[in-house]
Scaffold this motif. Sequence first.
Motif, mmCIF file in Angstrom:
data_model
loop_
_atom_site.group_PDB
_atom_site.id
_atom_site.type_symbol
_atom_site.label_atom_id
_atom_site.label_comp_id
_atom_site.label_asym_id
_atom_site.label_seq_id
_atom_site.Cartn_x
_atom_site.Cartn_y
_atom_site.Cartn_z
ATOM 1 N N UNK A 1 12.084 6.842 -10.911
ATOM 2 C CA UNK A 1 11.661 7.122 -9.550
ATOM 3 C C UNK A 1 10.602 6.112 -9.082
ATOM 4 N N UNK A 2 9.637 5.835 -9.927
ATOM 5 C CA UNK A 2 8.541 4.934 -9.569
ATOM 6 C C UNK A 2 9.014 3.481 -9.526
ATOM 7 N N UNK A 3 9.824 3.074 -10.479
ATOM 8 C CA UNK A 3 10.300 1.681 -10.516
ATOM 9 C C UNK A 3 11.138 1.358 -9.275
ATOM 10 N N UNK A 4 11.849 2.338 -8.751
ATOM 11 C CA UNK A 4 12.621 2.112 -7.523
ATOM 12 C C UNK A 4 11.737 1.672 -6.358
ATOM 13 N N UNK A 5 10.485 2.026 -6.390
ATOM 14 C CA UNK A 5 9.564 1.661 -5.308
ATOM 15 C C UNK A 5 9.310 0.161 -5.244
ATOM 16 N N UNK A 6 9.419 -0.525 -6.383
ATOM 17 C CA UNK A 6 9.068 -1.949 -6.412
ATOM 18 C C UNK A 6 10.264 -2.864 -6.559
ATOM 19 N N UNK A 7 11.432 -2.311 -6.697
ATOM 20 C CA UNK A 7 12.618 -3.172 -6.825
ATOM 21 C C UNK A 7 13.275 -3.402 -5.488
ATOM 22 N N UNK B 1 -6.266 -4.613 -5.332
ATOM 23 C CA UNK B 1 -4.863 -5.014 -5.369
ATOM 24 C C UNK B 1 -4.658 -6.151 -4.365
ATOM 25 N N UNK B 2 -4.584 -7.382 -4.878
ATOM 26 C CA UNK B 2 -4.578 -8.583 -4.033
ATOM 27 C C UNK B 2 -3.438 -8.608 -3.021
ATOM 28 N N UNK B 3 -2.255 -8.148 -3.412
ATOM 29 C CA UNK B 3 -1.126 -8.196 -2.483
ATOM 30 C C UNK B 3 -1.062 -6.967 -1.577
ATOM 31 N N UNK B 4 -2.119 -6.137 -1.611
ATOM 32 C CA UNK B 4 -2.199 -4.963 -0.740
ATOM 33 C C UNK B 4 -3.522 -4.947 0.033
ATOM 34 N N UNK B 5 -4.162 -6.114 0.143
ATOM 35 C CA UNK B 5 -5.334 -6.258 1.011
ATOM 36 C C UNK B 5 -5.061 -7.403 1.970
ATOM 37 N N UNK C 1 1.264 -0.295 -10.862
ATOM 38 C CA UNK C 1 2.349 0.664 -11.060
ATOM 39 C C UNK C 1 2.759 0.745 -12.535
ATOM 40 N N UNK C 2 2.930 -0.396 -13.176
ATOM 41 C CA UNK C 2 3.366 -0.367 -14.572
ATOM 42 C C UNK C 2 2.263 0.109 -15.521
ATOM 43 N N UNK C 3 0.998 -0.151 -15.187
ATOM 44 C CA UNK C 3 -0.081 0.389 -16.021
ATOM 45 C C UNK C 3 -0.194 1.899 -15.832
ATOM 46 N N UNK D 1 0.836 -1.197 0.000
ATOM 47 C CA UNK D 1 0.000 0.000 0.000
ATOM 48 C C UNK D 1 0.871 1.247 0.000
ATOM 49 N N UNK D 2 1.982 1.200 0.717
ATOM 50 C CA UNK D 2 2.929 2.318 0.705
ATOM 51 C C UNK D 2 3.518 2.561 -0.673
ATOM 52 N N UNK D 3 3.875 1.491 -1.364
ATOM 53 C CA UNK D 3 4.392 1.631 -2.726
ATOM 54 C C UNK D 3 3.358 2.300 -3.625
ATOM 55 N N UNK D 4 2.122 1.838 -3.513
ATOM 56 C CA UNK D 4 1.056 2.401 -4.344
ATOM 57 C C UNK D 4 0.764 3.854 -3.982
#
Length: 177
Positions: free
Chosen positions: A171-177, A124-128, A157-159, A34-37
């Motif tokens: 900047x955004x991709x760094x959030x998920x790597x 978002x299944x992995x954020x519930x 994120x990618x959509x 949820x923080x990433x999103x």
Amino acid sequence: MPLIDPTRSLLLVIDVQVRLMPVIAEGAAVIANTGRLTTAARLLDVPVLVTEQNAGGLGPTVPELAPEPGTAFPKMSFGAARAPGFFDRLPDDRDCVVTGCEAHICVLQTVLGLLEAGRRVTVVADAVGSRKIENRDAGLARMAANGAEIVTTEMVVFEWLGTARHPRFREVVRLIK
């Protein structure tokens, strides 16, 4: 269904609260995703709406996700769509990307209310999360059966980015790597 468009999205964070999260199965992952999103949404100008269920009992939103003071939407009904003023906080032209807790109670009832109101809803299944994994899974299955799309944090994120040429891509991709 079309791609998740950032210009038509609103991130809806449901009840990720301090007294609830310690009992949520995989709660740390729910908070992290949820923080990433939330961060991606802010970088990509996607509005964020945070709800708080019975804040007197469950406390405020966890510090990692805390909204601006006074901006959380307080509610006592499990489904936010039943709470007075909720739809006033949702722009008519926005689809809802939903995260939060508990998947089989407040998230489910909010999603069903949004769908009933004719909104496009992506969960978002992995954020519930829920206290028990089987409750989370049952909630996700029921939401899907009623028309919600079930996705993952990375899918959203990618959509939202759409292309590796997006000015905020790195900047955004760094959030998920």
